[in-house]
Design a protein around this motif. Structure first.
Motif, PDB file in Angstrom:
ATOM      1  N   MET A 222       0.833  -1.205   0.000  1.00  0.00           N
ATOM      2  CA  MET A 222       0.000   0.000   0.000  1.00  0.00           C
ATOM      3  C   MET A 222       0.867   1.253   0.000  1.00  0.00           C
ATOM      4  N   SER A 223       1.991   1.206   0.720  1.00  0.00           N
ATOM      5  CA  SER A 223       2.914   2.345   0.731  1.00  0.00           C
ATOM      6  C   SER A 223       3.497   2.570  -0.657  1.00  0.00           C
ATOM      7  N   GLN A 224       3.783   1.479  -1.361  1.00  0.00           N
ATOM      8  CA  GLN A 224       4.287   1.597  -2.726  1.00  0.00           C
ATOM      9  C   GLN A 224       3.248   2.273  -3.619  1.00  0.00           C
ATOM     10  N   ARG A 225       1.998   1.882  -3.468  1.00  0.00           N
ATOM     11  CA  ARG A 225       0.933   2.492  -4.267  1.00  0.00           C
ATOM     12  C   ARG A 225       0.807   3.984  -3.954  1.00  0.00           C
ATOM     13  N   LEU A 226       0.929   4.342  -2.674  1.00  0.00           N
ATOM     14  CA  LEU A 226       0.861   5.757  -2.307  1.00  0.00           C
ATOM     15  C   LEU A 226       2.051   6.513  -2.890  1.00  0.00           C
ATOM     16  N   GLY A 227       3.223   5.873  -2.894  1.00  0.00           N
ATOM     17  CA  GLY A 227       4.392   6.503  -3.491  1.00  0.00           C
ATOM     18  C   GLY A 227       4.217   6.747  -4.981  1.00  0.00           C
ATOM     19  N   ILE A 228       3.592   5.814  -5.665  1.00  0.00           N
ATOM     20  CA  ILE A 228       3.326   5.995  -7.095  1.00  0.00           C
ATOM     21  C   ILE A 228       2.294   7.099  -7.309  1.00  0.00           C
ATOM     22  N   ALA A 229       1.279   7.153  -6.443  1.00  0.00           N
ATOM     23  CA  ALA A 229       0.291   8.240  -6.527  1.00  0.00           C
ATOM     24  C   ALA A 229       0.971   9.590  -6.352  1.00  0.00           C
ATOM     25  N   THR A 230       1.916   9.656  -5.420  1.00  0.00           N
ATOM     26  CA  THR A 230       2.662  10.897  -5.187  1.00  0.00           C
ATOM     27  C   THR A 230       3.461  11.275  -6.428  1.00  0.00           C
ATOM     28  N   ALA A 231       4.105  10.288  -7.049  1.00  0.00           N
ATOM     29  CA  ALA A 231       4.893  10.551  -8.250  1.00  0.00           C
ATOM     30  C   ALA A 231       4.028  11.065  -9.397  1.00  0.00           C
ATOM     31  N   MET A 232       2.782  10.595  -9.469  1.00  0.00           N
ATOM     32  CA  MET A 232       1.903  10.964 -10.578  1.00  0.00           C
ATOM     33  C   MET A 232       1.067  12.206 -10.291  1.00  0.00           C
ATOM     34  N   LEU A 233       1.186  12.773  -9.102  1.00  0.00           N
ATOM     35  CA  LEU A 233       0.306  13.876  -8.679  1.00  0.00           C
ATOM     36  C   LEU A 233       0.349  15.063  -9.636  1.00  0.00           C
ATOM     37  N   GLY A 234       1.537  15.422 -10.098  1.00  0.00           N
ATOM     38  CA  GLY A 234       1.663  16.577 -10.983  1.00  0.00           C
ATOM     39  C   GLY A 234       1.513  16.248 -12.454  1.00  0.00           C
ATOM     40  N   ASP A 235       1.077  15.022 -12.781  1.00  0.00           N
ATOM     41  CA  ASP A 235       0.922  14.577 -14.170  1.00  0.00           C
ATOM     42  C   ASP A 235       2.205  14.840 -14.967  1.00  0.00           C
TER      43      ASP A 235
END
Length: 248
Positions: free
Chosen positions: A134-147
């Protein structure tokens, strides 16, 4: 779209050269894998690209500029280096919201990336209680936040179940298909063989290969080709034969 350019990059810690006159370019529109044994300089290189570590010499550029020269870095480069780099008492939603608010990103995008990584159902849970996956998924969400146009991920499938690994693979292929620059570090040879189009291989801080994965695997598996290429960069243990004469 933007490229990542590493030009004669070097970094030493005491007498140890972590990165030694390293040069390569990561192009848009494909997934570029970053391979090398432990201690080969991969993490140090990625940190220098992101401005987290200062090089002794050389340049690490994104779109022709150093990371600290980017006007809106989160919009241009999305990165996951450490999935645990989240305040443990902050919820997934509020972690992303805080980043969004300080980078001129609306709340709608926060909900979009939570849905993208499958965390919308646990968005209000504290990140400190998340599993590694789940932490990995949140990290990927963070990486994609700014598109971002450039996406850099270090071991993104670590801790994920088979469904999660397959999802990450599909996401990376999709991002590359959109013309983004995707730079991926992983120790999983089988996964890299299924995901990457191109490979950058380093050993002892130096470039060993800059090659299309089809060429690297033309005569066999990626694992075999990788071990043959890096054999002189690390002492791999051999399988010992039991000494049967010592058995009573």
């Amino acid at each position: 779209m933007e490229t990542i350019e590493v030009r004669h990059l070097s970094k030493a810690y005491g007498h140890h050269k972590a990165v030694d006159d390293l040069s390569f370019t990561v192009h848009p529109g494909r997934v570029t894998g970053f391979l090398g044994p432990n201690g080969a300089g991969k993490s140090t290189t990625m940190r220098m690209i992101l401005g987290l570590t200062r090089p002794d010499s050389g340049d690490a550029l994104v779109g022709g500029r150093r990371y600290d020269q980017l006007a809106q870095p989160l919009h241009e480069v999305g990165a996951l280096l450490d999935a645990g780099a989240v305040h443990p008492r902050r919820s997934a939603y509020h972690h992303l919201l805080a980043l969004a608010q300080t980078n001129g990103i609306g709340k709608r995008r926060v909900h979009e990336v939570l849905a993208m990584v499958g965390l919308e159902g646990v968005a209000d849970r504290r990140a400190g209680g998340f599993s590694l996956g789940m932490s990995q998924r949140l990290g990927i969400a963070t990486a994609m936040l700014g598109d971002p146009a450039v996406v850099m991920l270090d071991e993104p499938v670590n801790g994920l179940d088979p469904e999660g690994i397959r999802w990450v693979r599909g996401l990376l292929r999709h991002l590359a298909g959109e013309g983004r620059t995707v730079f991926l570090s992983s120790h999983l040879m089988s996964e890299m063989q299924m995901t990457a189009d191109h490979l950058i291989v380093v050993g002892r801080g130096q470039l060993l290969a800059d090659v299309a994965i089809a060429e690297m695997t033309a005569s066999g598996s990626l694992e075999d080709a990788y071990f043959a290429l890096t054999a002189e960069s690390v002492d791999y243990p051999t399988t010992a034969t039991p000494d049967r004469s010592a058995v009573a």
